[in-house]
Scaffold this motif. Structure first.
Motif, mmCIF file in Angstrom:
data_model
loop_
_atom_site.group_PDB
_atom_site.id
_atom_site.type_symbol
_atom_site.label_atom_id
_atom_site.label_comp_id
_atom_site.label_asym_id
_atom_site.label_seq_id
_atom_site.Cartn_x
_atom_site.Cartn_y
_atom_site.Cartn_z
ATOM 1 N N HIS A 23 -92.091 -109.277 -17.741
ATOM 2 C CA HIS A 23 -90.727 -108.919 -17.467
ATOM 3 C C HIS A 23 -90.495 -107.490 -17.742
ATOM 4 C CE1 HIS A 23 -89.493 -113.051 -16.655
ATOM 5 N NE2 HIS A 23 -89.916 -113.361 -17.697
ATOM 6 N N SER A 25 -88.136 -103.645 -16.301
ATOM 7 C CA SER A 25 -87.044 -103.016 -15.489
ATOM 8 C C SER A 25 -87.581 -101.673 -14.869
ATOM 9 C CB SER A 25 -85.618 -103.048 -16.317
ATOM 10 O OG SER A 25 -85.327 -104.252 -16.836
ATOM 11 N N GLY A 42 -90.173 -106.934 -21.734
ATOM 12 C CA GLY A 42 -90.812 -108.419 -21.982
ATOM 13 C C GLY A 42 -92.047 -108.296 -22.965
#
Length: 138
Positions: A23, A25, A42
């Motif tokens: 995960h 961004s 993440g």
């Protein structure tokens, strides 16, 4: 018993961290050509999971080596899952091609895999003063 539990907890943390680490961004755009950079949140959370499990198990058992075994088991599990044969992949290789084509997963994977030993050493060093020692008798 502490050894077996450390291995099992470490394997569980390795599985959860490997699933969690991808995960990420994008900050400032969606590609590196736009000047954006990847925030691998993440992987950071997965490393926090390793550190907290390692610290908890070390303090619970009052044995410094159990936390190290837990971290080794987590690292081994992450490496096995990352190199699993077949089409199901849990990691992206860290090479020039992947950093160019899929930089998000490549950065997150690198932070996760190589962050585990760093976090393990830092956690082991920070746990030492917290361990319960027997009271000296006069």
């Amino acid at each position: 018993m502490p050894l077996l539990a450390a291995v099992l907890i470490g394997a569980g943390v390795g599985i959860l961290g490997t699933v969690l680490h991808l995960h990420f961004s994008w900050i400032g755009g969606t590609t590196t050509e736009e000047g954006a950079w990847v925030l691998p949140w993440g992987a950071v959370l997965a490393l926090l999971l390793v550190a907290s499990a390692q610290l908890w198990w070390t303090l619970r058992t009052s044995l410094a080596w159990t936390g190290g075994v837990l971290a080794i088991a987590a690292f081994t599990t992450a490496m096995v899952m990352g190199n699993w044969p077949g089409l199901d992949t849990f990691a992206v290789a860290a090479n020039d091609y992947t950093f160019e084509v899929v930089p998000g997963p490549a950065i997150a994977g690198t932070v996760w895999i190589w962050g585990i030993p760093v976090v393990a050493i830092i956690t082991m060093l920070s746990a030492q003063p917290l361990l319960r020692h027997p009271v000296a008798r006069d």
